[in-house]
Enzyme design. Sequence first.
Site, PDB file in Angstrom:
ATOM      1  N   GLU A 427      64.140  -0.964   6.156  1.00  0.00           N
ATOM      2  CA  GLU A 427      63.915  -0.106   4.997  1.00  0.00           C
ATOM      3  C   GLU A 427      62.408   0.040   4.775  1.00  0.00           C
ATOM      4  O   GLU A 427      61.685  -0.968   4.740  1.00  0.00           O
ATOM      5  CB  GLU A 427      64.583  -0.782   3.788  1.00  0.00           C
ATOM      6  N   ASP A 500      64.804  -5.620   1.955  1.00  0.00           N
ATOM      7  CA  ASP A 500      64.252  -6.592   1.016  1.00  0.00           C
ATOM      8  C   ASP A 500      65.351  -7.396   0.339  1.00  0.00           C
ATOM      9  O   ASP A 500      66.484  -6.934   0.220  1.00  0.00           O
ATOM     10  CB  ASP A 500      63.444  -5.861  -0.072  1.00  0.00           C
ATOM     11  N   ASP A 502      65.959  -7.821  -2.619  1.00  0.00           N
ATOM     12  CA  ASP A 502      66.058  -7.461  -4.036  1.00  0.00           C
ATOM     13  C   ASP A 502      67.173  -6.426  -4.229  1.00  0.00           C
ATOM     14  O   ASP A 502      67.925  -6.128  -3.304  1.00  0.00           O
ATOM     15  CB  ASP A 502      64.711  -6.912  -4.543  1.00  0.00           C
ATOM     16  N   ASP A 504      67.130  -3.169  -4.654  1.00  0.00           N
ATOM     17  CA  ASP A 504      67.042  -1.973  -3.798  1.00  0.00           C
ATOM     18  C   ASP A 504      67.479  -2.298  -2.375  1.00  0.00           C
ATOM     19  O   ASP A 504      68.166  -1.503  -1.728  1.00  0.00           O
ATOM     20  CB  ASP A 504      65.607  -1.434  -3.771  1.00  0.00           C
TER      21      ASP A 504
END
Length: 642
Positions: A427, A500, A502, A504
């Site tokens: 990403e 990541d 997180d 997102d």
Amino acid sequence: MEKYKHKYGAEQIQVLEGLEAVRKRPGMYIGSTSVRGLHHMVYEIVDNCVDEALAGYCTEINVIIEPGNVISVEDNGRGIPVEIHPKTGISTAETVYTVLHAGGKFGGDSGYKVSGGLHGVGASVVNALSKWTEVTIQRDGGIFQMYFEKGKTIKKLEKIGNSDKTGTKVRFLADDTIFETLTYDYEVLETRFREIAFLTKGLKITLEDLRGETPKKSEFCFEGGLISFVEFLNKSKEKLHPKPIYIEKDGETPVEIAIQYTTSYSENIYTFVNNINTIEGGTHLEGFKRALTKVFNDYAREHNFLKEKDPNLQGEDIREGITAVVSVKVRDPQFEGQTKTKLGNSEVAGIVQSMVNDALSTFLEENPTVAKSILEKCISASRAREAARKARELVRRKSALETSTLPGKLADCSSKNAEECEVYIVEGDSAGGSAKQGRDRRFQAILPLWGKMLNVEKARADKIYGNDKLNPVIVAVGAGIGKDFDITKIRYGKVIIMADADVDGAHIRTLMLTFFFRYMRPLIEHGNVFLAQPPLYKLSKKGMEDIYCYTDDGLDKAFADLEAKGIPRDTLSLQRYKGLGEMNPEQLWETTMNPEKRTLIQVTMDDAIKADEIFTLLMGDAVEPRREFIEKNAKFVKNLDI
Ligand code: 0R9
């Protein structure tokens, strides 16, 4: 259930071989010695109770995971017969527990109409693979008990009291020298028992977990049977008609089917033979699909949904948005296929087909509004299919013209040996840049993704072919998509999603997994999809090698380990990584890409029903169930996996 009643004679039990063989080669008898085999131990015992329920004598099964991973299973059936078995000279109950294949399931007229159990080996195998087993039977006015260790009889069956009830209770502790783990997964058992309860109308199954501080309990009993099953599968989907269509036929090979269409674009047909999930399908599925195609086409012609010049609707048009459960009971099932979950009995295709032909055409004639809403959906699916075909042709022609044209953003590896090659789907451009520099270019390829990824759950196939975000993934993997997908053509043995740690990142991971699940499912089934695990923290100190931690627990442990070595917390510098982009190429290699050091999570698809449920929930239209799911699972989101 009364119809299954037969008299079972103890003499029908066939004595085949000893239990030593089972302990020597446990995998052959219980599938594996992993956690999966461990759960199979419970299923084998529960299957015996379900057989008793199908025979019409048992209405309730209670399963308890006791502290120490002892399993207790109790049914309220007739109780295993206790009289002396003429062939073995010991009680029938002891014979069942000590003689391999002596469950009555293998004899011709076994008293049971059909037999379940994929391995069909039952009680004696569980006994052989347990540290100890205790069996208590209530029957003929008495309570009888026997006790075994590693399959050997320690206490023979003896009467220990009186009772006017009937039933069987089995407690066992799986042998930790055989199984890799003894820890049962409550959810795995819960899912299977829910499924059995759906498939066995009216049977009540309870599951209790007494291991933790707060006991858990689930209870399943569905008077609606398969209708309840389909309603459950569709709970987060928008329905085309309020009630599932239900068809049923008794006889030599009983067939039961429930169908409900939704607005979704996927096809979800689950098939069972004698309560076993036939993941690979087989003749019952073939018969069902053929009938579905014929009935809807006939109806469409007769009621002018299709004009004379229109071509017939294809099977896939008619199955778009369908949720169906097909359950058949077959006396002598032949299982084929890689995982022995494909029904091979050829006669079943015709039985299912003619039954669905009759019942479904009657249903459509009697319910024209339902028929209309389904057919309108089928027709729009057929138009979309035609558009998708054109889009696919375009993609195909393009890739034929530009054979060497891999996506511009792909940094390919030099090896062409798919088995050793990996592609990291990354990403963001900056992380992609670090990954490109940090990788081992011999066998690691990098494909950066950027911008907003398409949610395939809300798009039809024609929007997916040629989509500028997904197309690079399709071309890079190199094996096509949908029904054209050919696993033998994959260009990389490992497809690794690196995002990541997180919210997102979790979102992009879920979008990619949904795409693989819906359009490249064999990639997941063959274990080619992985999630990279980037670190969350770095601990450093002058003169000390950096320590990377991948979880909060890992960080706590690292602090504790260092303190034990005389390195106090406040002398360390702690860096929290917010994203992959914060890592330089060397760090990314060291922590996340170096095969010697990295941790990859393999995405598995043990349970397609569960996976479908989660993807529909996370990516579909219904908002309320998604909110509930996220609230319930918020504490687990760190390990989002399917
Ligand atoms: C808790 C786990 N329960 C069982 O394993 C179980 C096996 C079983 C059973 C019969 C009834 N309940 C059972 N529970 C049974 C009884 C009779 C005939 N067939 C089956 C009868 O009363 O005539 N049995 C499964 C196999 C056998 N019993 C047999 F082979 F011993 F007959």
